[in-house]
Design an enzyme around this catalytic site. Structure first.
Site, PDB file in Angstrom:
ATOM      1  N   GLY A 112     -29.157  70.469  34.489  1.00  0.00           N
ATOM      2  CA  GLY A 112     -30.337  71.171  35.017  1.00  0.00           C
ATOM      3  C   GLY A 112     -30.826  72.214  34.021  1.00  0.00           C
ATOM      4  N   ARG A 127     -29.399  63.885  32.746  1.00  0.00           N
ATOM      5  CA  ARG A 127     -28.021  63.689  33.200  1.00  0.00           C
ATOM      6  C   ARG A 127     -27.696  62.232  32.885  1.00  0.00           C
ATOM      7  NH1 ARG A 127     -29.499  67.453  38.099  1.00  0.00           N
ATOM      8  NH2 ARG A 127     -28.413  69.317  37.463  1.00  0.00           N
ATOM      9  N   ASP A 133     -21.383  72.974  34.075  1.00  0.00           N
ATOM     10  CA  ASP A 133     -20.030  72.393  34.046  1.00  0.00           C
ATOM     11  C   ASP A 133     -20.022  70.884  33.776  1.00  0.00           C
ATOM     12  OD1 ASP A 133     -21.049  71.920  36.512  1.00  0.00           O
ATOM     13  OD2 ASP A 133     -19.311  72.625  37.643  1.00  0.00           O
ATOM     14  N   THR A 159     -27.323  77.803  33.241  1.00  0.00           N
ATOM     15  CA  THR A 159     -27.570  77.335  34.605  1.00  0.00           C
ATOM     16  C   THR A 159     -27.964  78.532  35.455  1.00  0.00           C
ATOM     17  OG1 THR A 159     -26.534  76.568  36.671  1.00  0.00           O
ATOM     18  CG2 THR A 159     -25.046  77.388  34.998  1.00  0.00           C
ATOM     19  N   ASP A 218     -27.219  78.940  38.426  1.00  0.00           N
ATOM     20  CA  ASP A 218     -26.260  79.147  39.521  1.00  0.00           C
ATOM     21  C   ASP A 218     -25.226  80.248  39.271  1.00  0.00           C
ATOM     22  OD1 ASP A 218     -27.536  76.976  40.672  1.00  0.00           O
ATOM     23  OD2 ASP A 218     -26.047  75.536  39.968  1.00  0.00           O
ATOM     24  N   ASP A 241     -22.314  79.903  38.067  1.00  0.00           N
ATOM     25  CA  ASP A 241     -21.061  79.401  38.639  1.00  0.00           C
ATOM     26  C   ASP A 241     -20.040  78.992  37.569  1.00  0.00           C
ATOM     27  OD1 ASP A 241     -22.509  77.270  37.671  1.00  0.00           O
ATOM     28  OD2 ASP A 241     -22.149  75.960  39.391  1.00  0.00           O
ATOM     29  N   ARG A 301     -26.282  75.556  44.276  1.00  0.00           N
ATOM     30  CA  ARG A 301     -25.345  74.451  44.459  1.00  0.00           C
ATOM     31  C   ARG A 301     -24.227  74.855  45.416  1.00  0.00           C
ATOM     32  NH1 ARG A 301     -25.208  69.730  41.370  1.00  0.00           N
ATOM     33  NH2 ARG A 301     -26.369  70.636  39.661  1.00  0.00           N
TER      34      ARG A 301
HETATM   35  O1  F6P Z   1     -27.483  73.584  38.876  1.00  0.00           O
HETATM   36  C1  F6P Z   1     -28.803  74.008  38.963  1.00  0.00           C
HETATM   37  C2  F6P Z   1     -29.452  73.467  40.210  1.00  0.00           C
HETATM   38  O2  F6P Z   1     -30.800  73.905  40.237  1.00  0.00           O
HETATM   39  C3  F6P Z   1     -28.745  73.796  41.517  1.00  0.00           C
HETATM   40  O3  F6P Z   1     -29.001  75.106  41.954  1.00  0.00           O
HETATM   41  C4  F6P Z   1     -29.279  72.718  42.432  1.00  0.00           C
HETATM   42  O4  F6P Z   1     -28.368  72.447  43.474  1.00  0.00           O
HETATM   43  C5  F6P Z   1     -29.388  71.537  41.498  1.00  0.00           C
HETATM   44  O5  F6P Z   1     -29.465  72.048  40.175  1.00  0.00           O
HETATM   45  C6  F6P Z   1     -30.596  70.666  41.748  1.00  0.00           C
HETATM   46  O6  F6P Z   1     -30.524  69.568  40.888  1.00  0.00           O
HETATM   47  P1  F6P Z   1     -31.722  68.577  40.597  1.00  0.00           P
HETATM   48  O7  F6P Z   1     -32.693  69.269  39.698  1.00  0.00           O
HETATM   49  O8  F6P Z   1     -31.079  67.405  39.959  1.00  0.00           O
HETATM   50  O9  F6P Z   1     -32.359  68.285  41.921  1.00  0.00           O
END
Ligand code: F6P
Length: 318
Positions: free
Chosen positions: A5, A66, A97, A120, A122, A124, A166
């Site tokens: 992300g 990804r 991660d 990120t 988050d 985290d 997340r």
């Molecule tokens: O890890 C960053 C994040 O924005 C999280 O907060 C969220 O759960 C996830 O990515 C969303 O992922 P995507 O952009 O694949 O929907």
């Protein structure tokens, strides 16, 4: 390379990596689209001038992805051959991660030197007090909740505002305190439905006409924000409730000054660590000093929620 992300501050980190390479007379190559681009050889030489005017830009100009293929041994083998074919001998990975887990496997299999930079929203990742993008996301969330507060108070409404994060509640807790939320629901602390109702009842009795409840997307109270709305309206007739899911806007926008400075410091540290022969570490910031943490610890370790903030939040809702 940026992967996973995106987060505000990634461009500032790319700029710092490229310019630190230029400063040390090291040739720098951008890998586009994360591990996908590594497998396909989507590379471009970057000079100090390639990264002009990006420190202030959200997203990542290297793009992100990804990659499923990189999860396979064959995919990683292809990536290794691509890197070697153009003479790349070390990689700076900017991501979360998932990015680091892939990097660790790659390092184990091919002994390929790499250093991670935590990017990120988050926050985290173990081994750093702050990840890139987190501060900007907090500011975005607070700004939006301020706006929601205007309409909430005009209509005497309760708003459930869902924020990202997340599986962790750092964004919810910090932005919740910063935006003056009535309650903050995070995965690390199960408030329970009864206590939520009790708190909202008390709030009404104390004379408050509108309220904001911040809900982390990974919260474990057992109901999503829309179910919470129905539940509160069924049990507390005095409340008119609305829901706002902030979503991906939290990942966008120009990085804050804090994230730009952090990105610059991390970029310098990442490149200079590689030049010192270090590998398989993540750069972090601990007590305002740059620190290196082994990638496996960064991936496996857990970040703790700030308990003091929980108490501050409780006191503020008096
Ligand atoms: O890890 C960053 C994040 O924005 C999280 O907060 C969220 O759960 C996830 O990515 C969303 O992922 P995507 O952009 O694949 O929907």
């Amino acid at each position: 390379m940026t992967s996973g992300g995106d987060a505000p501050g990634m461009n500032a980190a790319i700029r710092a990596v490229v310019r630190t390479c230029a400063y040390h007379n090291v040739e720098c190559v951008g890998i586009f689209r994360g591990y996908e681009g590594m497998i396909e050889g989507d590379f471009k030489i970057l000079t100090a001038r390639s990264v002009n005017n990006i420190i202030n830009k959200g997203g990542t100009f290297l793009k992100s992805a990804r990659s499923k293929e990189f999860r396979t041994k064959e995919g990683r083998q292809k990536a290794c051959l691509q890197l070697k074919s153009v003479g790349i001998d070390a990689v700076v990975l900017i991501g979360g991660d998932g990015t680091f887990t892939g990097g660790m496997m790659f390092n184990e299999e091919f002994n390929f030197p790499l250093i991670g930079i935590p990017g990120t929203i988050d926050n985290d990742i173990y081994g750093t007090n702050f990840t890139l993008g987190y501060d900007t996301a907090l500011n975005t969330v607070v700004e939006v909740i301020d706006k929601i507060r205007d309409t909430a108070s005009s209509h005497k409404r309760l708003f459930f505002v869902e924020v990202m994060g997340r599986d962790v509640g750092h964004i919810a807790l910090n932005a919740g305190v910063g935006a003056g939320a009535e309650e903050i629901l995070i995965p690390e602390e199960d408030l329970g439905l009864e206590r939520l109702l009790e708190s909202l009842r008390r709030s009404k009795q104390s004379g408050k006409s509108s309220s904001i409840v911040v809900v982390a997307e990974g919260d474990k109270i057992g109901k999503n924000v829309f179910e919470l709305k129905d539940y509160v309206e069924e049990n507390l007739e005095e409340y008119e409730v609305r829901v706002s899911v902030l979503g991906h806007m939290q990942r966008g926008g120009s990085p804050s000054c804090f994230d730009r400075v952090l990105a610059s410091r991390m970029g310098v540290k990442a490149v200079e660590s590689l030049l010192e022969g270090k590998s398989n570490y993540m750069v972090g910031i601990l007590d305002n000093k740059m620190a290196l943490t082994p990638l496996d610890k960064a991936v496996k370790g857990h970040t703790e929620i700030n308990k003091e903030l929980l108490r501050v939040s409780d006191i503020m809702t008096t």
